[in-house]
Design a protein around this motif. Structure first.
Motif, PDB file in Angstrom:
ATOM      1  N   ALA A 206     -30.106  -2.982  19.293  1.00 30.29           N
ATOM      2  CA  ALA A 206     -30.481  -2.827  20.281  1.00 30.29           C
ATOM      3  C   ALA A 206     -29.181  -2.528  20.910  1.00 30.29           C
ATOM      4  O   ALA A 206     -29.894  -1.179  22.096  1.00 30.29           O
ATOM      5  CB  ALA A 206     -32.032  -2.960  20.671  1.00 30.29           C
ATOM      6  N   GLY A 209     -27.375   0.452  20.504  1.00 31.29           N
ATOM      7  CA  GLY A 209     -27.392   1.504  20.520  1.00 31.29           C
ATOM      8  C   GLY A 209     -27.658   1.957  21.532  1.00 31.29           C
ATOM      9  O   GLY A 209     -27.518   3.815  21.826  1.00 31.29           O
ATOM     10  N   ALA A 210     -28.099   1.927  22.786  1.00 34.87           N
ATOM     11  CA  ALA A 210     -28.464   2.795  24.188  1.00 34.87           C
ATOM     12  C   ALA A 210     -27.290   2.396  24.879  1.00 34.87           C
ATOM     13  O   ALA A 210     -26.808   3.343  25.482  1.00 34.87           O
ATOM     14  CB  ALA A 210     -29.552   0.814  24.863  1.00 34.87           C
ATOM     15  N   PRO A 220     -32.339   7.235  25.523  1.00 42.74           N
ATOM     16  CA  PRO A 220     -31.882   5.500  24.373  1.00 42.74           C
ATOM     17  C   PRO A 220     -32.667   5.425  23.780  1.00 42.74           C
ATOM     18  O   PRO A 220     -32.602   4.476  22.627  1.00 42.74           O
ATOM     19  CB  PRO A 220     -32.272   4.774  26.118  1.00 42.74           C
ATOM     20  CG  PRO A 220     -32.273   5.839  26.973  1.00 42.74           C
ATOM     21  CD  PRO A 220     -32.280   7.576  26.661  1.00 42.74           C
ATOM     22  N   THR A 224     -31.828   4.055  20.822  1.00 41.58           N
ATOM     23  CA  THR A 224     -32.115   2.849  20.088  1.00 41.58           C
ATOM     24  C   THR A 224     -32.945   2.286  18.965  1.00 41.58           C
ATOM     25  O   THR A 224     -32.530   1.549  17.685  1.00 41.58           O
ATOM     26  CB  THR A 224     -32.735   2.003  21.173  1.00 41.58           C
ATOM     27  OG1 THR A 224     -31.374   1.961  22.593  1.00 41.58           O
ATOM     28  CG2 THR A 224     -32.835   0.446  21.337  1.00 41.58           C
TER      29      THR A 224
END
Length: 249
Positions: A206, A209-210, A220, A224
């Protein structure tokens, strides 16, 4: 009158000044690409090794096979990333050098034709013929080779990608990412190995990914979500396979 001049100067300055959020500074776009590549490498390391150790942990509670498989996956993945990046970037750099050599030769042999070609490029972008020719002449007088390399080829001759940098960057990012699931599954108590590793992996995915979405200017939440769902599916599949193999054996 002086106020009008000041306003005009201020307007000109604001137009010419780069926006902080845009990569106008030379090399900043390249750095962003490296950062994005690093984030992707870390994601690969997290998901790859997490899948391996979770799959093995589903088949056995013995610590030694889990450690062996995890370390093997980490080393193999890091080496594969390094070789892949080195070969890919080396090929790209060889192609860029060949294009630049051709452009340099054409400038030496046919300078007038190259000037006309450069002017045509700027005219195709919307400038009038006279303005495009004036721009081409000014850029040619300053640095003909750099002007043609950028306009025709989209290459900065002074900023070619280094394959060794690419290989080391990918190896480091993959290794750092891979260490997370490996350490998580080794330090957790036996009954909690898989849940602890899964939570650690999903939280890390997470975050990366962000970060990747922020560097790429994407939304985002969507980026994410894709990474987290993909990681969860990978662990679920390898866990199921490991469980089935462990029972069968």
């Amino acid at each position: 009158m002086s106020g009008d001049n000041a306003a005009s100067e201020g307007l000109s300055t604001s137009i010419l000044a780069p926006h902080p959020s845009e990569p106008h500074v030379a090399g900043s776009a390249s750095r962003l690409n490296w950062l994005r590549a690093g984030v992707l490498g870390a994601n690969d390391g997290i998901v790859s090794v997490a899948g391996i150790v979770v799959g093995v942990a589903a088949a056995t509670t013995d610590r030694a096979p889990i450690l062996t498989a995890g370390v093997a996956g980490l080393v193999a993945g890091a080496v594969s990333m390094a070789l892949g990046e080195y070969v890919s970037v080396s090929t790209q750099r060889d192609s860029e050098r060949a294009l630049l050599a051709t452009e340099r030769r054409e400038l030496a042999e046919e300078p007038e034709a190259e000037l006309a070609e450069l002017a045509a490029i700027y005219q195709a972008k919307g400038l009038t013929a006279a303005t495009a020719l004036a721009v081409a002449e000014e850029l040619t007088a300053r640095d003909a080779f750099a002007a043609h390399a950028e306009a025709e080829l989209g290459i900065d001759p002074d900023d070619l990608t280094n394959p060794w940098h690419a290989a080391l960057s990918s190896t480091l990012s993959f290794t750092l990412g891979a260490l997370l699931p490996l350490l998580a599954i080794l330090v957790a108590a036996v009954p909690l190995r898989v849940p602890v590793t899964a939570i650690a992996v999903l939280v890390a995915l997470a975050l990366t990914g962000a970060l990747g979405a922020r560097l790429g200017g994407a939304a985002p939440a969507r980026a994410t979500g894709r990474v987290v769902i993909g990681g969860a599916l990978a662990m679920a599949v390898t866990y199921a396979i490991g469980r089935a193999v462990g029972i069968a054996v």
